[in-house]
Design a protein around this motif. Structure first.
Motif, PDB file in Angstrom:
ATOM      1  N   ILE A 135       6.771   4.121   8.054  1.00 55.95           N
ATOM      2  CA  ILE A 135       6.571   3.199   6.914  1.00 55.95           C
ATOM      3  C   ILE A 135       5.162   2.609   6.954  1.00 55.95           C
ATOM      4  N   VAL A 136       4.711   2.257   8.168  1.00 54.30           N
ATOM      5  CA  VAL A 136       3.355   1.702   8.328  1.00 54.30           C
ATOM      6  C   VAL A 136       2.315   2.730   7.868  1.00 54.30           C
ATOM      7  N   GLN A 137       2.487   3.979   8.301  1.00 55.33           N
ATOM      8  CA  GLN A 137       1.544   5.044   7.930  1.00 55.33           C
ATOM      9  C   GLN A 137       1.508   5.272   6.414  1.00 55.33           C
ATOM     10  N   ALA A 138       2.697   5.274   5.810  1.00 51.59           N
ATOM     11  CA  ALA A 138       2.774   5.489   4.359  1.00 51.59           C
ATOM     12  C   ALA A 138       2.081   4.346   3.615  1.00 51.59           C
ATOM     13  N   SER A 139       2.243   3.117   4.107  1.00 52.43           N
ATOM     14  CA  SER A 139       1.602   1.946   3.483  1.00 52.43           C
ATOM     15  C   SER A 139       0.087   2.064   3.601  1.00 52.43           C
ATOM     16  N   LYS A 140      -0.374   2.512   4.777  1.00 50.58           N
ATOM     17  CA  LYS A 140      -1.826   2.700   4.967  1.00 50.58           C
ATOM     18  C   LYS A 140      -2.344   3.770   4.016  1.00 50.58           C
ATOM     19  N   GLY A 141      -1.565   4.848   3.863  1.00 47.65           N
ATOM     20  CA  GLY A 141      -1.959   5.945   2.976  1.00 47.65           C
ATOM     21  C   GLY A 141      -2.140   5.479   1.537  1.00 47.65           C
ATOM     22  N   VAL A 142      -1.211   4.612   1.062  1.00 47.46           N
ATOM     23  CA  VAL A 142      -1.309   4.095  -0.308  1.00 47.46           C
ATOM     24  C   VAL A 142      -2.562   3.221  -0.443  1.00 47.46           C
TER      25      VAL A 142
END
Length: 333
Positions: free
Chosen positions: A255-262
């Motif tokens: 979830i952290v990685q996906a948030s960073k990606g956005v």
């Protein structure tokens, strides 16, 4: 007697229904109990949830939605029909208009399935809206201004992350990592470490009562019962917060990685707004202990939990129902 417009948050874990002029009138688990032999629906919602893992062979408790989309069309239709009839929102001669929410990256086929299920369950006209957008509106964010707002909606089946501006989504991501996956990680951890089999409901209890995702943020313990894999007999063990933090670490990192990606794909002007305004957490997963602290630490922006995170999408549908005539002009699937 005219039919009332209704908004539905069709979640993997819970279904919430907002009736125009009345507010949220229904909040029940997305579970249906069915008799295998006759195919008859025996119970829906809370009543069916109590049967999960506790039914005889001929009765099966099904969760018809998986990862935010319909896994079993007929059961979803039966569930929606049951809830809509229970609310008595149909008019004498008219049917209600329905606004229903779906994850951001589902396919046209999946959108059509959601739409058809709602139409068959008694909707006159069905509108689809993207979940993070509705969640942001329900959390009280003014997304219609030309400034950046970021929302992370952690549900049961999917986590939807979006940056919004001018009333629409600028960048978004939807991942199949959310509350259900956390329960499963806890269940697998107990099985691996303690050789003890537990059910989904026990795993959920652990998540709510002792779990944390931020190291050292919580120090509690809980006694749980299950079936020993070696002796086959019931056994009780004690589980602590720090163990569950380790068990959930990998899942939460996704979830952290996906948030960073956005955030990385967000235009710089909007990124600057997000530093000022912060990120809003919605959905049941927002209540997972330490989630806001962890995201704030990793993204380096303030992270706030919405007032009633689980109700945000349903509240948002209510606000959008008020401007339903504007929606009518937009074309949908």
């Amino acid at each position: 007697m005219f039919a009332r417009d209704i908004g539905i948050d069709l979640g993997t874990a819970n279904v919430l229904i907002h009736v125009k002029g009345k507010g949220i009138v229904l909040n029940e688990p997305s579970v249906v109990a069915i008799d295998r032999n006759s195919g008859k629906v025996l119970a829906v919602g809370e009543e069916a949830r109590r049967m999960v893992g506790r039914t005889p062979g001929n009765i099966v408790a099904i969760r018809p939605l998986k990862d935010g989309v319909i896994a079993d069309f007929d059961v979803t239709e039966a569930m929606l029909k049951h809830f809509i009839n229970k609310l008595n929102v149909k008019g004498f001669l008219s049917k209600p208009r329905i606004l229903i929410c779906c994850p951001t990256n589902i396919t046209k086929v999946e959108q059509k399935a959601i739409k058809e299920a709602a139409e068959k369950s008694g909707g006159k006209k069905v509108y689809l809206e993207e979940e993070p957008k509705v969640a942001a509106i329900g959390a009280g964010m003014d997304i219609f201004q030309p400034s950046g707002n970021m929302v992370v909606d952690i549900g049961g089946g999917t986590t939807d992350i979006a940056v919004l501006s001018m009333g629409d989504i600028v960048t978004a991501s939807s991942i199949k990592m959310a509350g259900d996956r956390f329960d499963n990680e806890i269940l697998q951890y107990i099985k691996r470490e303690y050789k003890l089999l537990i059910g989904e409901r026990t795993a959920e209890d652990i998540k709510i009562k002792v779990a944390t995702v931020f190291p050292g943020a919580r120090n509690e313990e809980i006694d749980i019962r299950g079936r020993d894999m070696v002796s086959g007999l019931p056994r009780t063990i004690t589980v602590r917060s720090e163990e569950i933090e380790k068990a959930l670490r990998e899942s939460v990192a996704v979830i952290v990685q996906a948030s960073k990606g956005v955030l990385e794909r967000t235009p710089p002007e909007l990124s600057a707004d997000i530093i000022d305004r912060g990120v809003i957490l919605t959905g049941g997963g927002a209540l997972l202990h330490g989630m806001d602290t962890l995201l704030s630490e990793e993204l380096r922006v303030p992270v706030l939990i919405a007032e009633n995170p689980m109700d945000c999408v349903a509240v948002g549908t209510g606000i959008m129902l008020d401007s339903m005539d504007k929606l009518s002009r937009r074309s949908y699937v």
